[in-house]
Design an enzyme around this catalytic site. Structure first.
Site, PDB file in Angstrom:
ATOM      1  N   GLU A  12      -5.837  -3.306  12.141  1.00 27.92           N
ATOM      2  CA  GLU A  12      -5.289  -3.969  11.426  1.00 27.92           C
ATOM      3  C   GLU A  12      -6.006  -4.696  11.486  1.00 27.92           C
ATOM      4  O   GLU A  12      -6.694  -5.147  10.145  1.00 27.92           O
ATOM      5  CB  GLU A  12      -3.584  -4.577  11.191  1.00 27.92           C
ATOM      6  CG  GLU A  12      -3.384  -3.073  11.545  1.00 27.92           C
ATOM      7  CD  GLU A  12      -3.176  -2.489  10.559  1.00 27.92           C
ATOM      8  OE1 GLU A  12      -3.758  -1.774   9.665  1.00 27.92           O
ATOM      9  OE2 GLU A  12      -2.503  -0.789  11.344  1.00 27.92           O
ATOM     10  N   GLU A  49       0.670  -0.926  -0.206  1.00 27.66           N
ATOM     11  CA  GLU A  49       0.008   0.419   0.063  1.00 27.66           C
ATOM     12  C   GLU A  49       0.701   1.525  -0.330  1.00 27.66           C
ATOM     13  O   GLU A  49       2.012   1.741   1.133  1.00 27.66           O
ATOM     14  CB  GLU A  49      -1.255   0.202   1.355  1.00 27.66           C
ATOM     15  CG  GLU A  49      -1.451   1.255   0.828  1.00 27.66           C
ATOM     16  CD  GLU A  49      -2.532   1.133   1.936  1.00 27.66           C
ATOM     17  OE1 GLU A  49      -2.816  -0.252   3.604  1.00 27.66           O
ATOM     18  OE2 GLU A  49      -3.699   1.945   2.217  1.00 27.66           O
ATOM     19  N   ALA A  58       1.782   0.020  10.871  1.00 29.03           N
ATOM     20  CA  ALA A  58       1.109  -1.447  10.420  1.00 29.03           C
ATOM     21  C   ALA A  58       0.618  -1.699   9.232  1.00 29.03           C
ATOM     22  O   ALA A  58       0.114  -0.579   8.945  1.00 29.03           O
ATOM     23  CB  ALA A  58       0.220  -2.474  11.597  1.00 29.03           C
ATOM     24  N   MET A  59       0.716  -3.151   8.632  1.00 33.02           N
ATOM     25  CA  MET A  59       0.000  -2.989   7.686  1.00 33.02           C
ATOM     26  C   MET A  59      -1.176  -4.345   7.509  1.00 33.02           C
ATOM     27  O   MET A  59      -0.826  -5.634   7.793  1.00 33.02           O
ATOM     28  CB  MET A  59       0.982  -3.068   6.268  1.00 33.02           C
ATOM     29  CG  MET A  59       0.145  -2.810   4.382  1.00 33.02           C
ATOM     30  SD  MET A  59      -0.692  -1.746   4.728  1.00 33.02           S
ATOM     31  CE  MET A  59      -1.932  -2.180   3.564  1.00 33.02           C
ATOM     32  N   GLU A  60      -2.706  -3.947   6.846  1.00 28.45           N
ATOM     33  CA  GLU A  60      -3.426  -5.080   7.660  1.00 28.45           C
ATOM     34  C   GLU A  60      -3.448  -5.772   5.859  1.00 28.45           C
ATOM     35  O   GLU A  60      -4.747  -6.677   5.319  1.00 28.45           O
ATOM     36  CB  GLU A  60      -4.914  -4.320   7.382  1.00 28.45           C
ATOM     37  CG  GLU A  60      -5.632  -3.628   5.539  1.00 28.45           C
ATOM     38  CD  GLU A  60      -5.001  -2.039   5.689  1.00 28.45           C
ATOM     39  OE1 GLU A  60      -4.414  -1.818   5.859  1.00 28.45           O
ATOM     40  OE2 GLU A  60      -5.691  -1.521   4.859  1.00 28.45           O
ATOM     41  N   HIS A 120     -10.155  -3.676   9.445  1.00 30.02           N
ATOM     42  CA  HIS A 120      -9.494  -3.383   8.496  1.00 30.02           C
ATOM     43  C   HIS A 120      -9.462  -5.136   8.041  1.00 30.02           C
ATOM     44  O   HIS A 120     -10.417  -4.436   6.458  1.00 30.02           O
ATOM     45  CB  HIS A 120      -8.281  -3.368   7.707  1.00 30.02           C
ATOM     46  CG  HIS A 120      -7.685  -1.982   7.858  1.00 30.02           C
ATOM     47  ND1 HIS A 120      -8.534  -1.040   7.017  1.00 30.02           N
ATOM     48  CD2 HIS A 120      -6.850  -1.408   8.068  1.00 30.02           C
ATOM     49  CE1 HIS A 120      -7.976   0.730   7.091  1.00 30.02           C
ATOM     50  NE2 HIS A 120      -6.675   0.177   7.753  1.00 30.02           N
TER      51      HIS A 120
HETATM   52  N1  0A1 Z   1      -2.585   0.596   5.962  1.00 28.08           N
HETATM   53  C1  0A1 Z   1      -1.947   0.558   6.656  1.00 28.08           C
HETATM   54  C2  0A1 Z   1      -1.030   1.512   6.727  1.00 28.08           C
HETATM   55  C3  0A1 Z   1      -0.194   1.713   5.685  1.00 28.08           C
HETATM   56  C4  0A1 Z   1      -0.304   2.641   5.097  1.00 28.08           C
HETATM   57  C5  0A1 Z   1       0.828   2.438   4.057  1.00 28.08           C
HETATM   58  C6  0A1 Z   1       2.301   1.930   4.211  1.00 28.08           C
HETATM   59  O1  0A1 Z   1       2.959   2.048   3.979  1.00 28.08           O
HETATM   60  C7  0A1 Z   1       3.778   2.809   2.740  1.00 28.08           C
HETATM   61  C8  0A1 Z   1       1.945   0.977   5.549  1.00 28.08           C
HETATM   62  C9  0A1 Z   1       0.514   0.961   6.333  1.00 28.08           C
HETATM   63  C10 0A1 Z   1      -2.660   1.254   7.953  1.00 28.08           C
HETATM   64  O2  0A1 Z   1      -3.955   2.285   7.995  1.00 28.08           O
HETATM   65  O3  0A1 Z   1      -2.828   0.584   9.413  1.00 28.08           O
HETATM   66 ZN    ZN Z   2      -5.665   1.443   8.361  1.00 23.42          ZN
END
Ligand code: 0A1
Ligand code: ZN
Length: 883
Positions: A303, A127, A267-269, A306
Site C-alpha cells: 500500500e 476503488e 487493504a487500500m492505498e 502505491h
Molecule cells: N488497490 C487495493 C486493492 C483493493 C481493491 C478494491 C477494494 O475494494 C473493493 C479494496 C482494495 C490494493 O491493491 O491493495
Molecule cells: Zn495494490
C-alpha cells in the site's frame, strides 16, 4: 442489484472525459442511516475531448438526490435527467461550479463499497467504483481533482480523518464537531477516503532522504492498540527501501493507516490515509502466526509503494489496473525478498501462481493482464492482473537488468507524475530509457493463457556441442483461439554429472566464462547451441521461475535428485523436488484408478531423506522441499481432475513418507524444538517452519508419541505459530477427545480476538477430519460467525471450498450445492464476496464425469435463483457458457 443484464465495457471504446474537475469540496454530516453529502465541484470542459458542450454525465448509485445547482442557481427536476446509474446535466458554458446535495445510508450498506459502518466506525472504500455510492461524480480514474473534505460528526466519534493535511477543526452546535482535510495532490475519486470513529493511535516519525519529517500514525480500536508495532516497523522499512531502490520519497507530512474489521480485500492505498483489513495490519506474537507477520509486512509495503505506483502516477482506465497492481506487487515482492529469504519468498509466490493463477488462466474467466472487456470491474482484481502482472514486470527487470529497469522506472515516474497512464506508457518508458524495443513483449499484456515450453536437447560428445530446442505454445482461452509467440526470458544453466556448474559458451561467442544465461525465446521453435561442453550436461531450466510458463522436459528421477542436491539456483532445487513428487503422485493416481495396490516411488522417499540429512540448508527451504504439492496444485496440472484419485494419492504419499522418515523427522523436530524468545525474523521463522512441518508429518502417522508431542507443544507454546501448528496437527489427525478439548480451550482463551477466531474457524473448515459439511454448517451457526463479515466468510466458507479438497469434493456433490446456496445468500449482502466465493464451482468443465455434472448443476442453481448482482452474474454466466 440490477434490472437488466449488465452491459459489457470495452477497452476499445475508451474516450477522454468530456469534463475535468479542478477541485472537489465535500461536506459530510455523518448519521448512520441518513448521512448528508454536499459537494461543490469546479468543472471545466476538457479541451482535448472535442468541440461543443455535451451534457455532463455523473455516476451515482443508491443515492437519494436532494438538490443540484449550477453557478449558484438551483436546477429544477426537469432541467436534468436522473436515472439508476447517475445524472445527465445539459451544459451551456465551458466552466461552472456544480453543487450537489444527496443522502446515503452507511449502516444499510453491507456491500462495503462507498461509505459504510463497520463495528461502529465509519469508513470508505472507493476503488474501483465506490465513490459513486457516496455522491454524484465523474467516477473514473482519469479525472484528477484536488479534494477538500469537511467531516461533521457527533462528539462520540472523536477521530475524523480524510486525505492530506488537517487544516481546520472546531465545534458545531455543542454536541457535534468537525475537521477539514485538504489534499494538495490532485487525485481520482477512487483514492478518496474518510474515517470516523472512537479510535486510538500509535505514532512515530520518519525522516525522508531529503530530510523532511513525516508523522506516521496507525489507528485502531482501543483494544488492539498493542498490535501495531510490527506494521509501524514494516512501514518505516518500506519507506526507506523505496528511497534506496527506486529513489522515491514520501510527499505529504503525514501518513495514516486505519484498521477496520469489515473489509472486502486486504487493504487500500487511499492518498495519505491507507485503510486496512484488521487482519492485514494487527499482530502480536501471542496472536499472529509467522505467516501473518510476513503478510502484514508485505501488505503495508504494497500500500505504501502505491503512493508512487498508483497514486502519483495513476491508471487512465480500469483496463490498465495491472499498471499499478502488477508493478506494485513486483515492488512488494522484491521488498519482502530483501527483508527475508529471497528463495523462500519466490517459492511461496510461484506455488500460489502455479496453483491458483494458472487455474484462472485456464478457466472461464481467463483474461489477459490488461483485459479488453468486463461487465463488473471488481471481478478483475484477479491473480492474473496482480500476480501474473507482477511476473510480466519481473520479466522486464530480467531482460533489462536492475540498472536498466531503474532507468526505465525513473523515466516512467518523471514523465507521468501527476497524471493517469497506461500499460503502454510503462513499456514505452522502459524502451526509451534503455534504447531497446519490446514490441513482441507487449503480447504478455494482450494474450491470456499460460504458455507451455516443450524443451528437448541433444549432446554431441564428439563435437562437445550441446543443442537445446524450445517449442512454445499457448492453449486457447475464451475469445482467443490462436496465440502469437511470446517473448520469454528463459534463465538456465548446465550441470555436470557431479553437480558442478558447466561453463556456457554460446556458438560463435567470444565472451568469457559464464555459468548462467538468459535465453530470449521469441519464436514458436528455436534452438540454442553451446560449444565446448565437455560432458553430457543436465539442464537447469527456468531458474528463479524467470517467466510465468510451464516447462516440459523429460527429467529422470535421478536427474531430479541431482538438481535437488546440487543446483546453485535454490528455487530450482525446490522445483526439482516438486517435479519428483508430481511424477510419483501421478503414478499413484493412475494405480488408484487401475485398482493396483499403491506403492510410493522409493526415489521420492530417499530424496526426502537426503534433504532431511543434508547439512547447511536453509531450514525454510528444507520445509518447502519436503512439502508435497497440494491437492489443488495436482488438480491444476491434471488434464481431467479426478478428485478421488488425487485425495487417495496424496494421503497415501503423505503416510508413506511419514512412516518411512519417522526417525529423521523426529530428530529434526527435537533439534529445532528449543526455547527461544519469539522474534518474527527470517532465521527464526525458517526454523519454526521446518519444526512444524516435521510435526505435521509425525502426526500423520497418528502414533501416540507423535500426537503427544503436538499436545505438549500446544500447551507450552508462547507464540501463535507454534500454538496453531500444534492445534492443526491435532485437529487434522486425531479425531478424538484430545483435539476437541484443544479446540475448546483455544476458543475460550482467544474468543475476544477476531484474528485468532478467524484462524480457529479456518483450522476446522480446512481439516479433512473435522471440516465435514455438517461441521461447517455448525460453524456458521456459531455466535462468532457473521455473513456480513468477509473475514468470517473467508475463514469458514472460503477455506472449506478452496482448502478442504477432501470434504468439498464429496462424491455426492453435497459440498458444491452447499456452496451454491451460500453464494446465493451472500449475493444479497455483498456481491463482491459472492462473486469470489463461487470460483471453485466455475472449474466444472475440468472434472471427470460425476463431479462435473454436480458442479454444473450447482452453478445452474445459482443462475436460476433470481436476480443476481452484476458481479455474480458475470462470473456465473461466463462459467456456464459451453463453446
Ligand atoms: N488497490 C487495493 C486493492 C483493493 C481493491 C478494491 C477494494 O475494494 C473493493 C479494496 C482494495 C490494493 O491493491 O491493495
Ligand atoms: Zn495494490
Amino acid at each position: 442489484m440490477r434490472d437488466a443484464q449488465p452491459g459489457t465495457v470495452y477497452l476499445k471504446d475508451y474516450r477522454q472525459p468530456d469534463y475535468l474537475v479542478d477541485s472537489t469540496r465535500l461536506r459530510f454530516e455523518l448519521e448512520p442511516n441518513a448521512t448528508l453529502v454536499q459537494s461543490r465541484l469546479k468543472v471545466r470542459r476538457n479541451p482535448a475531448a472535442g468541440e461543443g458542450l455535451p451534457p455532463l454525465k455523473l455516476d451515482g448509485v443508491n443515492l437519494e438526490l436532494l438538490s443540484v445547482a449550477m453557478d449558484g442557481a438551483p436546477l429544477a427536476a426537469a432541467d436534468f435527467t436522473c436515472h439508476d446509474e447517475g445524472l445527465s446535466i445539459p451544459v451551456d458554458r465551458a466552466e461552472f461550479t456544480l453543487e450537489i446535495c444527496n443522502r446515503i445510508d452507511p449502516e444499510g450498506n453491507t456491500s462495503l463499497e462507498g461509505l459504510y459502518l463497520s463495528n461502529g466506525m465509519y469508513c470508505t472504500q472507493c476503488e474501483a467504483e465506490g465513490f459513486r455510492k457516496i455522491t454524484y461524480y465523474p467516477d473514473r480514474p482519469d479525472v484528477l481533482s484536488k479534494f477538500t473534505a469537511t467531516i461533521i460528526a457527533p462528539r462520540d466519534y472523536p477521530i475524523l480523518l480524510s486525505n492530506g493535511n488537517e487544516v481546520e477543526r472546531g465545534e458545531i452546535d455543542g454536541d457535534r464537531h468537525f475537521v477539514t482535510w485538504e489534499d494538495p495532490f490532485a487525485k481520482p475519486a477512487y483514492l478518496f477516503a474518510l474515517v470516523a470513529g472512537r479510535l486510538e493511535k500509535v505514532e512515530d516519525r520518519f525522516t525522508t532522504m531529503s530530510g523532511r519529517e513525516v508523522v506516521l500514525q496507525i489507528f485502531t480500536e482501543p483494544k488492539n492498540i498493542h498490535k501495531c508495532a510490527h506494521a509501524m516497523a514494516s512501514l518505516k522499512a518500506a519507506m526507506r527501501w523505496d528511497e534506496e531502490v527506486y529513489g522515491r520519497e514520501y510527499d505529504l507530512d503525514i501518513f495514516m493507516i486505519v484498521a477496520v474489521d469489515h473489509f472486502n480485500m486486504g487493504a487500500m492505498e487511499n492518498k495519505g490515509l491507507n485503510i486496512f483489513n484488521s487482519a492485514c495490519v494487527l499482530a502480536s506474537p501471542e496472536t499472529a502466526t509467522d505467516a501473518a507477520f510476513q503478510r502484514i509486512e508485505s501488505i503495508v509495503a504494497h500500500e505504501y509503494f502505491h503512493n508512487w505506483s498508483g497514486n502519483r502516477v495513476t491508471c487512465r482506465d480500469w483496463f490498465q489496473l495491472s499498471l499499478k497492481e502488477g508493478f506494485t506487487v513486483f515492488r512488494d515482492a522484491e521488498f519482502s525478498a530483501d527483508m527475508n529469504s529471497r528463495a523462500v519468498k519466490r517459492i511461496e509466490d510461484v506455488s500460489m501462481l502455479r496453483t491458483a493463477q494458472f487455474a484462472e488462466d485456464a478457466g472461464p474467466m481467463s483474461h489477459p493482464v490488461r483485459p479488453d472487456s468486463y461487465m463488473e470491474i471488481s471481478n478483475f482484481y484477479t491473480l492474473t492482473v496482480y500476480e501474473k502482472g507482477a511476473e510480466v514486470v519481473r520479466m522486464i527487470h530480467t531482460l533489462l537488468g536492475p540498472e536498466g529497469f531503474r532507468r526505465g522506472s525513473d523515466l516512467y515516474f518523471d514523465r507521468h507524475d501527476g497524471s493517469a497512464a497506461t500499460c503502454e506508457d510503462f513499456i514505452a518508458a522502459m524502451e526509451d530509457a534503455n534504447g531497446v524495443e519490446l514490441q513482441q513483449f507487449r503480447r504478455w499484456y494482450s494474450q491470456a493463457g499460460t504458455p507451455i515450453l516443450e524443451i528437448s536437447d541433444d549432446y554431441d560428445a564428439k563435437q562437445q556441442r550441446y543443442v537445446l530446442t524450445v517449442r512454445q505454445s499457448c492453449p486457447p482461452t475464451p475469445g482467443q483461439p490462436e496465440k502469437q509467440p511470446f517473448h520469454i526470458p528463459l534463465k538456465m544453466g548446465l550441470l555436470g554429472a557431479d553437480g558442478s556448474a558447466l561453463p556456457l559458451v554460446a556458438e560463435g561467442s567470444s565472451e568469457g566464462e559464464i555459468n548462467e544465461r538468459v535465453l530470449e525465446i521469441t519464436e514458436a521453435e528455436q534452438s540454442f547451441t553451446f560449444e565446448n561442453i565437455a560432458e553430457q550436461p543436465l539442464p537447469s531450466l527456468l531458474r528463479g521461475f524467470s517467466a510465468p510458463v510451464k516447462v516440459r522436459y523429460d527429467y529422470t528421477p535421478a536427474q531430479l535428485r541431482l538438481l535437488m542436491r546440487a543446483d546453485r539456483d535454490a528455487f530450482n532445487r525446490w522445483d526439482a523436488s516438486q517435479r519428483l513428487a508430481f511424477g510419483a503422485m501421478a503414478q499413484l493416481q493412475r494405480d488408484f484408478r487401475a485398482g493396483i495396490a499403491l506403492q510410493l516411488s522409493s526415489e521420492l522417499v530417499e530424496a526426502y531423506r537426503s534433504v532431511l540429512q543434508q547439512e547447511g540448508l536453509d531450514p525454510a527451504l528444507v520445509a518447502e522441499m519436503l512439502t508435497l504439492p497440494s491437492a489443488q496444485t495436482l488438480a491444476e496440472e491434471a488434464e481431467t481432475i479426478d478428485a478421488e484419485a488425487i485425495i487417495a494419492a496424496r494421503k497415501f504419499a503423505e503416510h508413506t513418507l511419514a512412516e518411512a522418515l519417522y526417525d529423521e523427522l523426529l530428530a529434526t523436530y527435537r533439534r529445532l524444538n528449543h526455547d527461544k524468545p519469539y522474534r518474527p525474523v527470517a532465521d527464526d521463522i525458517a526454523e519454526r517452519r521446518l519444526k512444524n512441518t516435521a510435526l505435521a508429518y509425525l502426526c500423520v502417522t497418528e502414533r501416540k508419541d507423535a500426537l503427544a508431542l503436538a499436545e505438549a507443544q500446544f500447551v507450552a507454546a508462547t507464540n501463535m505459530t507454534d500454538s496453531s501448528a500444534a492445534l492443526a496437527a491435532l485437529v487434522n489427525r486425531a479425531d478424538d477427545q484430545c483435539a476437541e478439548a484443544a479446540l475448546q480451550s483455544f476458543y475460550e482463551r482467544w474468543k475476544e480476538d477476531d484474528q485468532v477466531v478467524d484462524l480457529w474457524l479456518g483450522l476446522q473448515s480446512s481439516s479433512p477430519q473435522r471440516g465435514t459439511l455438517g461441521a461447517v454448517r455448525a460453524l456458521m451457526l456459531h455466535p462468532a460467525f457473521e455473513l456480513t463479515n468477509p473475514n468470517r466468510v473467508r475463514a469458514v466458507l472460503g477455506t472449506f471450498a478452496n482448502r478442504n479438497f477432501t470434504q468439498f469434493h464429496q462424491p455426492d456433490g453435497s459440498g458444491f450445492h452447499f456452496l451454491a446456496a451460500q453464494v446465493i445468500a451472500l449475493d444479497k449482502l455483498n456481491p463482491q464476496i459472492a462473486a469470489r466465493l463461487v470460483t471453485p464451482l466455475t472449474r466444472w468443465k475440468k472434472y471427470r464425469t460425476g463431479p462435473r455434472e454436480a458442479m454444473h448443476a450447482a452453478l445452474q442453481s445459482v443462475m436460476a435463483s433470481g436476480q443476481l448482482s452484476a458481479d455474480l452474474y458475470e462470473v456465473v454466466s461466463k462459467s456456464l457458457k459451453t463453446d
